[in-house]
Design a protein around this motif. Structure first.
Motif, PDB file in Angstrom:
ATOM      1  N   ASP A   1     -18.105 -52.200  -3.989  1.00  0.00           N
ATOM      2  CA  ASP A   1     -18.719 -52.069  -5.319  1.00  0.00           C
ATOM      3  C   ASP A   1     -17.779 -51.438  -6.352  1.00  0.00           C
ATOM      4  OD1 ASP A   1     -21.135 -53.087  -4.303  1.00  0.00           O
ATOM      5  OD2 ASP A   1     -21.729 -51.087  -3.614  1.00  0.00           O
ATOM      6  N   GLY A   2     -16.471 -51.648  -6.142  1.00  0.00           N
ATOM      7  CA  GLY A   2     -15.502 -51.132  -7.105  1.00  0.00           C
ATOM      8  C   GLY A   2     -15.248 -49.632  -7.001  1.00  0.00           C
ATOM      9  N   ALA A   3     -15.707 -49.037  -5.897  1.00  0.00           N
ATOM     10  CA  ALA A   3     -15.667 -47.568  -5.804  1.00  0.00           C
ATOM     11  C   ALA A   3     -14.240 -47.017  -5.774  1.00  0.00           C
ATOM     12  CB  ALA A   3     -16.420 -47.100  -4.557  1.00  0.00           C
ATOM     13  N   LEU A   4     -13.343 -47.688  -5.025  1.00  0.00           N
ATOM     14  CA  LEU A   4     -11.983 -47.142  -4.900  1.00  0.00           C
ATOM     15  C   LEU A   4     -11.225 -47.249  -6.227  1.00  0.00           C
ATOM     16  CD1 LEU A   4      -9.939 -45.842  -3.034  1.00  0.00           C
ATOM     17  CD2 LEU A   4      -9.097 -48.106  -2.463  1.00  0.00           C
ATOM     18  N   LEU A   5     -11.349 -48.410  -6.859  1.00  0.00           N
ATOM     19  CA  LEU A   5     -10.671 -48.604  -8.144  1.00  0.00           C
ATOM     20  C   LEU A   5     -11.167 -47.575  -9.167  1.00  0.00           C
ATOM     21  CD1 LEU A   5      -8.591 -50.447  -9.489  1.00  0.00           C
ATOM     22  CD2 LEU A   5     -10.480 -51.832 -10.353  1.00  0.00           C
ATOM     23  N   LYS A   6     -12.441 -47.271  -9.082  1.00  0.00           N
ATOM     24  CA  LYS A   6     -13.023 -46.294  -9.994  1.00  0.00           C
ATOM     25  C   LYS A   6     -12.423 -44.907  -9.748  1.00  0.00           C
ATOM     26  CE  LYS A   6     -17.412 -44.986 -11.938  1.00  0.00           C
ATOM     27  NZ  LYS A   6     -18.836 -44.844 -11.719  1.00  0.00           N
ATOM     28  N   ARG A   7     -12.250 -44.549  -8.470  1.00  0.00           N
ATOM     29  CA  ARG A   7     -11.672 -43.233  -8.151  1.00  0.00           C
ATOM     30  C   ARG A   7     -10.221 -43.140  -8.598  1.00  0.00           C
ATOM     31  NH1 ARG A   7     -11.640 -41.102  -2.316  1.00  0.00           N
ATOM     32  NH2 ARG A   7     -10.673 -39.236  -3.188  1.00  0.00           N
ATOM     33  N   ILE A   8      -9.490 -44.242  -8.350  1.00  0.00           N
ATOM     34  CA  ILE A   8      -8.086 -44.281  -8.802  1.00  0.00           C
ATOM     35  C   ILE A   8      -8.042 -44.054 -10.313  1.00  0.00           C
ATOM     36  CG2 ILE A   8      -6.084 -45.812  -9.135  1.00  0.00           C
ATOM     37  CD1 ILE A   8      -6.929 -47.190  -6.443  1.00  0.00           C
ATOM     38  N   GLY A   9      -8.932 -44.762 -11.018  1.00  0.00           N
ATOM     39  CA  GLY A   9      -8.976 -44.670 -12.474  1.00  0.00           C
ATOM     40  C   GLY A   9      -9.341 -43.277 -12.969  1.00  0.00           C
ATOM     41  N   THR A  10     -10.316 -42.667 -12.324  1.00  0.00           N
ATOM     42  CA  THR A  10     -10.761 -41.330 -12.753  1.00  0.00           C
ATOM     43  C   THR A  10      -9.656 -40.297 -12.569  1.00  0.00           C
ATOM     44  OG1 THR A  10     -12.999 -41.909 -12.101  1.00  0.00           O
ATOM     45  CG2 THR A  10     -12.550 -39.577 -12.442  1.00  0.00           C
ATOM     46  N   LEU A  11      -9.021 -40.316 -11.372  1.00  0.00           N
ATOM     47  CA  LEU A  11      -7.965 -39.329 -11.094  1.00  0.00           C
ATOM     48  C   LEU A  11      -6.763 -39.536 -12.009  1.00  0.00           C
ATOM     49  CD1 LEU A  11      -8.116 -39.272  -7.185  1.00  0.00           C
ATOM     50  CD2 LEU A  11      -8.844 -37.452  -8.749  1.00  0.00           C
TER      51      LEU A  11
ATOM     52  N   LEU B   1      -3.016 -44.584  -6.440  1.00  0.00           N
ATOM     53  CA  LEU B   1      -3.145 -45.762  -5.583  1.00  0.00           C
ATOM     54  C   LEU B   1      -2.500 -45.506  -4.216  1.00  0.00           C
ATOM     55  CD1 LEU B   1      -3.929 -48.852  -5.836  1.00  0.00           C
ATOM     56  CD2 LEU B   1      -1.554 -49.224  -6.438  1.00  0.00           C
ATOM     57  N   ILE B   2      -1.317 -44.921  -4.234  1.00  0.00           N
ATOM     58  CA  ILE B   2      -0.614 -44.626  -2.985  1.00  0.00           C
ATOM     59  C   ILE B   2      -1.380 -43.587  -2.176  1.00  0.00           C
ATOM     60  CG2 ILE B   2       1.460 -43.556  -2.007  1.00  0.00           C
ATOM     61  CD1 ILE B   2       3.018 -44.696  -4.389  1.00  0.00           C
ATOM     62  N   GLN B   3      -1.870 -42.572  -2.880  1.00  0.00           N
ATOM     63  CA  GLN B   3      -2.555 -41.491  -2.178  1.00  0.00           C
ATOM     64  C   GLN B   3      -3.879 -41.947  -1.570  1.00  0.00           C
ATOM     65  OE1 GLN B   3      -2.714 -38.471  -5.249  1.00  0.00           O
ATOM     66  NE2 GLN B   3      -0.631 -37.730  -4.805  1.00  0.00           N
TER      67      GLN B   3
ATOM     68  N   GLN C   1      -1.720 -48.105   4.983  1.00  0.00           N
ATOM     69  CA  GLN C   1      -0.901 -49.169   5.544  1.00  0.00           C
ATOM     70  C   GLN C   1      -0.028 -49.852   4.500  1.00  0.00           C
ATOM     71  OE1 GLN C   1      -4.015 -51.137   7.618  1.00  0.00           O
ATOM     72  NE2 GLN C   1      -4.076 -49.527   9.133  1.00  0.00           N
ATOM     73  N   GLU C   2      -0.161 -51.164   4.369  1.00  0.00           N
ATOM     74  CA  GLU C   2       0.831 -51.860   3.532  1.00  0.00           C
ATOM     75  C   GLU C   2       0.555 -51.735   2.039  1.00  0.00           C
ATOM     76  OE1 GLU C   2      -1.983 -55.475   3.832  1.00  0.00           O
ATOM     77  OE2 GLU C   2      -1.804 -53.457   4.646  1.00  0.00           O
ATOM     78  N   ILE C   3      -0.658 -51.344   1.676  1.00  0.00           N
ATOM     79  CA  ILE C   3      -1.031 -51.349   0.251  1.00  0.00           C
ATOM     80  C   ILE C   3      -0.079 -50.519  -0.630  1.00  0.00           C
ATOM     81  CG2 ILE C   3      -2.857 -50.778  -1.425  1.00  0.00           C
ATOM     82  CD1 ILE C   3      -3.596 -53.216   0.185  1.00  0.00           C
ATOM     83  N   PRO C   4       0.267 -49.273  -0.207  1.00  0.00           N
ATOM     84  CA  PRO C   4       1.146 -48.497  -1.089  1.00  0.00           C
ATOM     85  C   PRO C   4       2.475 -49.188  -1.372  1.00  0.00           C
ATOM     86  CG  PRO C   4       0.219 -47.085   0.602  1.00  0.00           C
ATOM     87  CD  PRO C   4      -0.176 -48.494   0.958  1.00  0.00           C
TER      88      PRO C   4
END
Ligand SMILES: Nc1nc2c(ncn2[C@@H]2O[C@H](COP(=O)(O)OP(=O)(O)O)[C@@H](O)[C@H]2O)c(=O)[nH]1
Ligand SMILES: [Mg+2]
Length: 296
Positions: free
Chosen positions: A248-258, A201-203, A207-210
């Protein structure tokens, strides 16, 4: 013949981003502390345990020492870091070979109260092309504090890490081992999983998200050879939800896969990982809420 056991706490201190967690992982040979180029990646104190024959080193990766105490999270991290320096048997003070920072001065001041031996680890020497430039840096620093040893190194490139480890091991006091010899960290499996998710998630966010998210593992069940995990990513504000989820949920999916790949490697099992994003307002400012999320 019985050899005499040695054991002690080794505090790894230094400004955020200097490479403390990378060093800890090098030393124990496993990712026990997550790493990113962003400061404040390490939020809780993490122990990395390394036993070699009769010597056991218990490394403490401290959250960064902060000069400015703005929010409850920073205050909490400062308290931890201070307590750790005082209790340690050996202190490793890590600085960046390429630059001296104001925060380094602040840490040097704190070291005045330390009676344990302090090793100066000058990290990231891989970024210094002309190594002779390190010499004036070393001599100036050796005038400012009576270091037990000064070790130029690179945690990332694994240069001089073994030498540093030997210096540490030699300085540890005699005493019985605190942990079973095969134990590598003090954290439970849920924490390790949550941290691996937070690392991605951090990687992958900016900005403020991490800084405004935390991860909690809700359930973790072994079904045959499949590890079934569900976890929640808590964000501070409603507006941060779509950022973490992505188009379309793409980032959450990448976080999940990694994260899943790292978790599979850690436990040597197939993993099914489900992630949810939820809003918990103003959590970094609220000490009670911090406690509720496991930051005692
Ligand atoms: N070039 C270089 N980068 C490093 C070295 N050690 C750590 N880093 C990088 O510095 C960043 C911060 O590392 P991290 O271990 O998270 O620092 P911490 O905040 O002190 O725990 C990461 O991007 C690391 O990959 C090193 O020896 N050389
Ligand atoms: Mg760290």
């Amino acid at each position: 013949m019985n050899k005499i056991e040695k054991c002690g706490y080794v505090a790894i201190i230094g400004r955020p981003n200097v490479g403390k967690s990378t060093l800890l992982n090098d030393l124990v040979g496993q990712k026990v502390s997550i790493v990113s180029p962003k400061p404040q990646t390490t939020r809780q104190q993490i122990l990395g345990i390394k036993t070699v024959d009769e010597v056991q080193a218990v490394y403490i990766d401290t959250p960064g020492l902060h000069k400015t105490e703005q929010r409850a999270m920073n205050r909490y991290m400062n308290r931890l870091a201070n307590a750790v320096i005082i209790d340690a048997n050996v202190v490793v003070f890590m600085v960046d070979a390429t630059r001296w920072y104001d925060e380094d001065d602040a840490i040097l001041e704190k070291l005045a109260d330390v009676t344990a031996p302090v090793i100066l680890a000058i990290n990231k020497i891989d970024k210094v092309k002309d190594k002779s430039r390190l010499l004036p840096f070393i001599s100036r620093l050796s005038e400012r504090y009576n270091f037990a040893k000064i070790v130029p190194m690179s945690a990332k490139k694994y240069e001089n890490v073994a030498e540093l480890e030997k210096v540490i091991m030699d300085l540890l006091p005699e005493g019985p081992h605190f942990f079973p010899d095969e134990q590598v960290t003090d954290k439970d499996e849920r924490f390790q999983v949550a941290e691996l998710i937070r690392e991605k998630l951090i990687q992958l966010t900016e900005q403020e998200i991490p800084y405004s998210t935390t991860v909690v593992v809700e359930s973790m069940k072994l079904e045959g050879n499949l590890l079934n995990i569900s976890a929640i990513i808590w964000v501070e504000r409603e507006g941060q939800k779509p950022i973490v989820i992505g188009k379309d949920g793409a980032l959450l999916k990448r976080i999940g896969t990694l994260a899943r790949k790292d978790i599979e490697k850690l436990f040597d099992k197939k993993v099914f990982l489900r992630l949810w994003v939820k809003v918990k307002s103003d959590w970094t400012n609220n000490e009670r809420l911090l406690q509720g999320l496991g930051f005692e």
